[in-house]
Scaffold this motif. Structure first.
Motif, PDB file in Angstrom:
ATOM      1  N   SER A 259     -32.488  18.205  22.124  1.00  0.00           N
ATOM      2  CA  SER A 259     -31.214  18.522  22.759  1.00  0.00           C
ATOM      3  C   SER A 259     -30.128  18.718  21.703  1.00  0.00           C
ATOM      4  CB  SER A 259     -30.803  17.400  23.716  1.00  0.00           C
ATOM      5  OG  SER A 259     -30.484  16.221  22.989  1.00  0.00           O
ATOM      6  N   SER A 260     -29.164  19.582  22.016  1.00  0.00           N
ATOM      7  CA  SER A 260     -28.116  19.847  21.032  1.00  0.00           C
ATOM      8  C   SER A 260     -27.180  18.657  20.863  1.00  0.00           C
ATOM      9  CB  SER A 260     -27.319  21.104  21.399  1.00  0.00           C
ATOM     10  OG  SER A 260     -26.725  20.994  22.664  1.00  0.00           O
ATOM     11  N   ASP A 261     -26.992  17.840  21.905  1.00  0.00           N
ATOM     12  CA  ASP A 261     -26.197  16.617  21.740  1.00  0.00           C
ATOM     13  C   ASP A 261     -26.789  15.761  20.622  1.00  0.00           C
ATOM     14  OD1 ASP A 261     -24.044  16.754  23.371  1.00  0.00           O
ATOM     15  OD2 ASP A 261     -24.878  15.545  24.995  1.00  0.00           O
ATOM     16  N   GLY A 262     -28.107  15.609  20.644  1.00  0.00           N
ATOM     17  CA  GLY A 262     -28.762  14.819  19.618  1.00  0.00           C
ATOM     18  C   GLY A 262     -28.595  15.417  18.242  1.00  0.00           C
ATOM     19  N   MET A 263     -28.783  16.744  18.134  1.00  0.00           N
ATOM     20  CA  MET A 263     -28.747  17.396  16.819  1.00  0.00           C
ATOM     21  C   MET A 263     -27.341  17.489  16.252  1.00  0.00           C
ATOM     22  SD  MET A 263     -31.692  20.353  17.181  1.00  0.00           S
ATOM     23  CE  MET A 263     -31.148  20.973  18.775  1.00  0.00           C
ATOM     24  N   VAL A 264     -26.369  17.780  17.091  1.00  0.00           N
ATOM     25  CA  VAL A 264     -24.999  17.930  16.592  1.00  0.00           C
ATOM     26  C   VAL A 264     -24.414  16.577  16.182  1.00  0.00           C
ATOM     27  CG1 VAL A 264     -22.642  18.631  17.157  1.00  0.00           C
ATOM     28  CG2 VAL A 264     -24.585  20.064  17.854  1.00  0.00           C
ATOM     29  N   THR A 265     -24.628  15.545  16.980  1.00  0.00           N
ATOM     30  CA  THR A 265     -24.102  14.230  16.598  1.00  0.00           C
ATOM     31  C   THR A 265     -24.876  13.663  15.404  1.00  0.00           C
ATOM     32  OG1 THR A 265     -25.487  13.067  18.230  1.00  0.00           O
ATOM     33  CG2 THR A 265     -23.263  13.719  18.909  1.00  0.00           C
ATOM     34  N   PHE A 266     -26.137  14.077  15.247  1.00  0.00           N
ATOM     35  CA  PHE A 266     -26.895  13.688  14.058  1.00  0.00           C
ATOM     36  C   PHE A 266     -26.272  14.341  12.826  1.00  0.00           C
ATOM     37  CE2 PHE A 266     -30.413  12.774  11.324  1.00  0.00           C
ATOM     38  CZ  PHE A 266     -31.154  11.780  11.954  1.00  0.00           C
ATOM     39  N   ALA A 267     -25.921  15.625  12.960  1.00  0.00           N
ATOM     40  CA  ALA A 267     -25.260  16.324  11.853  1.00  0.00           C
ATOM     41  C   ALA A 267     -23.930  15.663  11.520  1.00  0.00           C
ATOM     42  CB  ALA A 267     -25.046  17.793  12.230  1.00  0.00           C
ATOM     43  N   GLN A 268     -23.194  15.241  12.541  1.00  0.00           N
ATOM     44  CA  GLN A 268     -21.931  14.535  12.316  1.00  0.00           C
ATOM     45  C   GLN A 268     -22.169  13.249  11.536  1.00  0.00           C
ATOM     46  OE1 GLN A 268     -19.931  13.311  15.917  1.00  0.00           O
ATOM     47  NE2 GLN A 268     -18.357  12.153  14.809  1.00  0.00           N
ATOM     48  N   ALA A 269     -23.208  12.516  11.922  1.00  0.00           N
ATOM     49  CA  ALA A 269     -23.519  11.262  11.221  1.00  0.00           C
ATOM     50  C   ALA A 269     -23.855  11.519   9.760  1.00  0.00           C
ATOM     51  CB  ALA A 269     -24.683  10.563  11.920  1.00  0.00           C
ATOM     52  N   ILE A 270     -24.594  12.571   9.494  1.00  0.00           N
ATOM     53  CA  ILE A 270     -24.912  12.915   8.098  1.00  0.00           C
ATOM     54  C   ILE A 270     -23.639  13.264   7.352  1.00  0.00           C
ATOM     55  CG2 ILE A 270     -26.071  14.607   6.623  1.00  0.00           C
ATOM     56  CD1 ILE A 270     -28.268  14.791   8.759  1.00  0.00           C
ATOM     57  N   ARG A 271     -22.790  14.083   7.970  1.00  0.00           N
ATOM     58  CA  ARG A 271     -21.540  14.499   7.333  1.00  0.00           C
ATOM     59  C   ARG A 271     -20.655  13.304   6.993  1.00  0.00           C
ATOM     60  NH1 ARG A 271     -19.683  17.315  11.375  1.00  0.00           N
ATOM     61  NH2 ARG A 271     -18.000  15.911  12.042  1.00  0.00           N
ATOM     62  N   GLU A 272     -20.695  12.295   7.849  1.00  0.00           N
ATOM     63  CA  GLU A 272     -19.843  11.120   7.649  1.00  0.00           C
ATOM     64  C   GLU A 272     -20.504  10.049   6.779  1.00  0.00           C
ATOM     65  OE1 GLU A 272     -18.633   9.757  11.496  1.00  0.00           O
ATOM     66  OE2 GLU A 272     -17.546  11.612  11.977  1.00  0.00           O
ATOM     67  N   GLY A 273     -21.635  10.374   6.187  1.00  0.00           N
ATOM     68  CA  GLY A 273     -22.288   9.446   5.255  1.00  0.00           C
ATOM     69  C   GLY A 273     -23.011   8.293   5.922  1.00  0.00           C
ATOM     70  N   LYS A 274     -23.395   8.458   7.190  1.00  0.00           N
ATOM     71  CA  LYS A 274     -24.058   7.388   7.937  1.00  0.00           C
ATOM     72  C   LYS A 274     -25.578   7.435   7.827  1.00  0.00           C
ATOM     73  CE  LYS A 274     -20.126   5.966   9.563  1.00  0.00           C
ATOM     74  NZ  LYS A 274     -19.533   4.674   9.084  1.00  0.00           N
ATOM     75  N   MET A 275     -26.134   8.460   7.172  1.00  0.00           N
ATOM     76  CA  MET A 275     -27.583   8.647   7.146  1.00  0.00           C
ATOM     77  C   MET A 275     -28.139   8.736   5.730  1.00  0.00           C
ATOM     78  SD  MET A 275     -28.515   8.716  10.305  1.00  0.00           S
ATOM     79  CE  MET A 275     -28.289   9.314  11.973  1.00  0.00           C
ATOM     80  N   ASN A 276     -27.375   8.255   4.744  1.00  0.00           N
ATOM     81  CA  ASN A 276     -27.776   8.457   3.354  1.00  0.00           C
ATOM     82  C   ASN A 276     -28.538   7.273   2.759  1.00  0.00           C
ATOM     83  OD1 ASN A 276     -25.679   6.667   3.142  1.00  0.00           O
ATOM     84  ND2 ASN A 276     -24.350   7.986   1.899  1.00  0.00           N
TER      85      ASN A 276
END
Length: 313
Positions: A259-276
């Motif tokens: 789902s795009s909700d999952g992918m877009v908020t995942f991208a947001q998390a990466i952008r905000e340094g939450k997935m590094n």
């Protein structure tokens, strides 16, 4: 000692984990669970005990986990309250059946309340529920599947367009789903790991630009990475016919079976340094180095996202 139970063998990662277990363990020590009778029949013919399960139906679920000692709970492919309830049902049934430990496939940084990923919510709820159950556990907090981004790269490259998403300059340690499956098999068999949370990360910490550059070097393409807003990212998925939530309709053979909700908020998390997160937990668990992004592009036919196997929609 009870048997090792693997759920989700009819899914992408569960099927890969099943292959590892068939090489690592005695068939007599295994129970494979799923809801696709054809897939289960394939394993039954190989001498593995199989049981058809549906976590959405609590009645009789504990019987499906009888004689098990450790259960690998592969997280369900839908998102939201339905997934939370299905996971809770599986945990309750496992405890009732006498299972001692649960291996759960979670998500990197699932415990961070500031992580904006909607996918993270269900994983945090499930982790907490397993802890509250009193069962032993191993949480495998997986980084993003590289296969999703390999397929995504070719979706743009084949059209001669720059790869666009809203990850910005955020970093992610992309890991192959094959390695995540290997981690499940090793964790299921681990006798010396108790109440552990492991970060299952890939080899290299990368931005999306780094990812695209490696892909270009291998393939000979010359596309660029273009950072866009979250709303623009939604619009790309809307144009592809990707549903916003997992309650929507998924097209067969879609290049984005999420789902795009999952992918877009995942991208947001990466952008905000939450997935590094970047650890060597995978190597400590399996003894192997994770597959690199470069290798995946060099063998691109083996590292595509694949079909969505959920029968919930």
């Amino acid at each position: 000692m009870g048997k090792l139970i693997l759920t989700g063998v009819d899914g992408n990662m569960g099927g890969l984990a099943a292959q590892h277990l068939l090489e690592m363990a005695s068939k007599e020590d295994l129970i494979f669970c799923g809801y696709n009778e054809q897939v289960l029949e394939k394993y039954a013919k190989q001498g593995v005990e199989t049981r058809q399960v549906d976590f959405n139906v609590k009645e009789g679920l504990a019987d499906k986990f009888a004689d098990g000692d450790v259960l690998a709970l592969i997280s369900m492919p839908f998102v939201g309250e339905k997934r939370q309830m299905a996971h809770k049902a599986a945990v309750d049934a496992a405890k009732e059946a006498g299972v001692k430990k649960i291996v759960y496939t979670s998500l990197v940084n699932a415990g961070d309340a500031t992580n904006p990923s909607v996918e993270k919510i269900d994983h945090a709820v499930t982790e907490d529920y397993i802890k509250e159950s009193g069962l032993d556990y191993i949480f495998l907090r997986n980084s993003q599947y590289a296969e999703a981004m390999v397929t995504n790269y070719f979706t743009f490259a084949d059209k001669g367009e720059d790869l666009s998403n809203s990850q910005g300059d955020g970093q992610m340690v992309y890991i192959s789903r094959k390695d995540c499956a290997k981690a499940v098999a090793y964790a299921l068999m681990a006798k010396d790991l108790h109440h552990e949370t492991l970060n299952i990360n890939g080899k290299d910490l990368m931005t999306m630009s780094d990812f695209v550059n490696v892909a270009n070097e291998v393939t000979g393409n010359d596309i660029k990475y273009h950072a866009i807003t979250d709303e623009e990212n939604y619009q790309i998925f809307d144009a592809m016919g990707v549903p916003r939530t997992t309650e929507g309709k998924f097209e067969k053979d879609s290049a984005a079976p999420f789902s795009s909700d999952g992918m877009v908020t995942f991208a947001q998390a990466i952008r905000e340094g939450k997935m590094n997160s970047h650890t060597d937990d995978f190597k400590k668990l399996t003894g192997d180095d994770p597959i690199t992004v470069r290798y995946m592009f060099e063998h691109q036919e083996d590292f595509q996202v694949g079909e969505r196997h959920s029968k919930d929609n």
